[in-house]
Design a protein around this motif. Structure first.
Motif, PDB file in Angstrom:
ATOM      1  N   ASN A   1     -11.855  27.531  -3.754  1.00  8.61           N
ATOM      2  CA  ASN A   1     -10.558  27.104  -3.465  1.00  8.61           C
ATOM      3  C   ASN A   1     -11.580  25.523  -1.986  1.00  8.61           C
ATOM      4  N   ASN A   2     -12.472  25.656  -1.680  1.00  3.68           N
ATOM      5  CA  ASN A   2     -13.738  23.942  -1.782  1.00  3.68           C
ATOM      6  C   ASN A   2     -13.775  23.385  -3.146  1.00  3.68           C
ATOM      7  N   VAL A   3     -13.815  23.562  -4.104  1.00  2.75           N
ATOM      8  CA  VAL A   3     -13.023  22.590  -4.932  1.00  2.75           C
ATOM      9  C   VAL A   3     -11.939  22.478  -4.910  1.00  2.75           C
ATOM     10  N   LEU A   4     -11.254  23.040  -5.000  1.00  3.83           N
ATOM     11  CA  LEU A   4      -9.770  22.678  -4.850  1.00  3.83           C
ATOM     12  C   LEU A   4      -8.995  20.936  -4.252  1.00  3.83           C
ATOM     13  N   GLN A   5      -9.684  21.625  -2.757  1.00  8.07           N
ATOM     14  CA  GLN A   5      -9.892  21.209  -1.129  1.00  8.07           C
ATOM     15  C   GLN A   5     -10.305  19.517  -1.727  1.00  8.07           C
ATOM     16  N   MET A   6     -11.071  19.442  -2.727  1.00  6.86           N
ATOM     17  CA  MET A   6     -11.811  18.424  -2.896  1.00  6.86           C
ATOM     18  C   MET A   6     -10.952  17.388  -4.277  1.00  6.86           C
ATOM     19  N   LEU A   7     -10.470  18.675  -4.569  1.00  7.19           N
ATOM     20  CA  LEU A   7     -10.004  17.161  -5.762  1.00  7.19           C
ATOM     21  C   LEU A   7      -8.419  16.738  -5.277  1.00  7.19           C
ATOM     22  N   ASP A   8      -8.366  17.551  -4.037  1.00  9.82           N
ATOM     23  CA  ASP A   8      -6.822  16.963  -3.407  1.00  9.82           C
ATOM     24  C   ASP A   8      -7.436  15.957  -3.163  1.00  9.82           C
ATOM     25  N   ILE A   9      -8.454  15.985  -2.150  1.00 10.78           N
ATOM     26  CA  ILE A   9      -8.275  14.525  -1.528  1.00 10.78           C
ATOM     27  C   ILE A   9      -9.181  13.196  -2.700  1.00 10.78           C
ATOM     28  N   GLN A  10     -10.032  13.501  -3.401  1.00 11.25           N
ATOM     29  CA  GLN A  10      -9.932  12.614  -4.476  1.00 11.25           C
ATOM     30  C   GLN A  10      -8.894  12.044  -5.291  1.00 11.25           C
ATOM     31  N   ALA A  11      -8.011  12.780  -5.240  1.00 12.65           N
ATOM     32  CA  ALA A  11      -6.673  12.922  -6.006  1.00 12.65           C
ATOM     33  C   ALA A  11      -5.307  11.464  -5.127  1.00 12.65           C
ATOM     34  N   SER A  12      -6.408  12.069  -3.716  1.00 12.29           N
ATOM     35  CA  SER A  12      -5.211  11.029  -2.558  1.00 12.29           C
ATOM     36  C   SER A  12      -6.229   9.558  -2.360  1.00 12.29           C
ATOM     37  N   GLN A  13      -7.606   9.816  -2.368  1.00  6.08           N
ATOM     38  CA  GLN A  13      -8.473   8.928  -2.762  1.00  6.08           C
ATOM     39  C   GLN A  13      -7.834   7.617  -4.050  1.00  6.08           C
ATOM     40  N   LEU A  14      -7.608   7.900  -4.797  1.00  8.13           N
ATOM     41  CA  LEU A  14      -6.969   7.305  -6.536  1.00  8.13           C
ATOM     42  C   LEU A  14      -5.435   7.081  -5.562  1.00  8.13           C
ATOM     43  N   ARG A  15      -4.600   7.913  -5.348  1.00  9.08           N
ATOM     44  CA  ARG A  15      -3.277   6.784  -5.341  1.00  9.08           C
ATOM     45  C   ARG A  15      -3.481   5.613  -4.033  1.00  9.08           C
ATOM     46  N   ARG A  16      -4.433   5.974  -3.740  1.00 11.35           N
ATOM     47  CA  ARG A  16      -4.431   4.417  -2.702  1.00 11.35           C
ATOM     48  C   ARG A  16      -5.009   3.923  -3.186  1.00 11.35           C
ATOM     49  N   MET A  17      -6.240   4.059  -3.675  1.00 11.88           N
ATOM     50  CA  MET A  17      -6.519   2.902  -5.352  1.00 11.88           C
ATOM     51  C   MET A  17      -5.637   1.975  -5.952  1.00 11.88           C
ATOM     52  N   GLU A  18      -5.470   3.134  -6.693  1.00 13.19           N
ATOM     53  CA  GLU A  18      -3.835   2.595  -7.358  1.00 13.19           C
ATOM     54  C   GLU A  18      -2.496   1.559  -6.450  1.00 13.19           C
ATOM     55  N   SER A  19      -2.311   2.273  -5.167  1.00 13.96           N
ATOM     56  CA  SER A  19      -2.138   0.563  -4.424  1.00 13.96           C
ATOM     57  C   SER A  19      -2.410   0.184  -4.130  1.00 13.96           C
ATOM     58  N   SER A  20      -3.326   0.080  -3.999  1.00 13.83           N
ATOM     59  CA  SER A  20      -3.941  -1.267  -4.118  1.00 13.83           C
ATOM     60  C   SER A  20      -4.413  -2.157  -4.761  1.00 13.83           C
ATOM     61  N   ILE A  21      -4.657  -1.464  -5.970  1.00 11.19           N
ATOM     62  CA  ILE A  21      -4.600  -2.410  -7.010  1.00 11.19           C
ATOM     63  C   ILE A  21      -2.967  -2.887  -7.922  1.00 11.19           C
ATOM     64  N   ASN A  22      -2.201  -2.035  -7.732  1.00 10.41           N
ATOM     65  CA  ASN A  22      -1.107  -2.609  -8.155  1.00 10.41           C
ATOM     66  C   ASN A  22      -0.623  -3.403  -6.698  1.00 10.41           C
ATOM     67  N   HIS A  23      -0.438  -3.424  -5.452  1.00 10.12           N
ATOM     68  CA  HIS A  23      -0.729  -4.628  -4.894  1.00 10.12           C
ATOM     69  C   HIS A  23      -1.214  -5.988  -4.844  1.00 10.12           C
ATOM     70  N   ILE A  24      -1.985  -5.763  -5.460  1.00  9.88           N
ATOM     71  CA  ILE A  24      -3.237  -6.920  -6.227  1.00  9.88           C
ATOM     72  C   ILE A  24      -2.553  -7.937  -7.026  1.00  9.88           C
ATOM     73  N   SER A  25      -2.386  -6.965  -8.039  1.00  6.82           N
ATOM     74  CA  SER A  25      -2.018  -7.314  -9.414  1.00  6.82           C
ATOM     75  C   SER A  25      -0.037  -7.875  -8.444  1.00  6.82           C
ATOM     76  N   GLN A  26       0.301  -7.865  -7.711  1.00  7.70           N
ATOM     77  CA  GLN A  26       1.691  -8.474  -7.371  1.00  7.70           C
ATOM     78  C   GLN A  26       1.468  -9.303  -7.350  1.00  7.70           C
ATOM     79  N   VAL A  27       0.311 -10.037  -5.967  1.00 12.30           N
ATOM     80  CA  VAL A  27       0.484 -10.959  -4.939  1.00 12.30           C
ATOM     81  C   VAL A  27      -0.796 -11.679  -6.287  1.00 12.30           C
ATOM     82  N   ARG A  28      -1.923 -11.422  -6.597  1.00 11.15           N
ATOM     83  CA  ARG A  28      -2.790 -12.286  -6.973  1.00 11.15           C
ATOM     84  C   ARG A  28      -1.820 -13.142  -8.483  1.00 11.15           C
ATOM     85  N   PRO A  29      -0.594 -13.299  -9.165  1.00 13.94           N
ATOM     86  CA  PRO A  29      -0.542 -14.398  -9.854  1.00 13.94           C
ATOM     87  C   PRO A  29       0.493 -16.040  -8.828  1.00 13.94           C
TER      88      PRO A  29
END
Length: 74
Positions: free
Chosen positions: A31-59
């Protein structure tokens, strides 16, 4: 003999209790490992969103019009 039978039953009971404890600890760990993976997946989604935003703004920042209008005069 009765003593041997009683010793066997006690050993079975201890074994069952030990296995139940191990199963509980494995479940807690899983259960602790699953919770950690959920947190990491959430962090990756936020990072992906930030990267997408940067790639749209940068040009916009690198377009000729932006650079021409925002150049530093020397």
């Amino acid at each position: 003999s009765a003593d041997k039978q009683r010793a066997l039953e006690e050993t079975k009971a201890y074994t069952t209790q030990s296995l139940a404890s191990v199963a509980y600890l494995i479940n807690t760990l899983a259960n602790n490992v699953l919770q950690m993976l959920d947190i990491q997946a959430s962090q990756l989604r936020r990072m992906e969103s930030s990267i997408n935003h940067i790639s749209q703004v940068r040009p916009h920042y690198h377009s000729e019009g932006f650079l021409a209008n925002h150049s530093i005069s020397r």
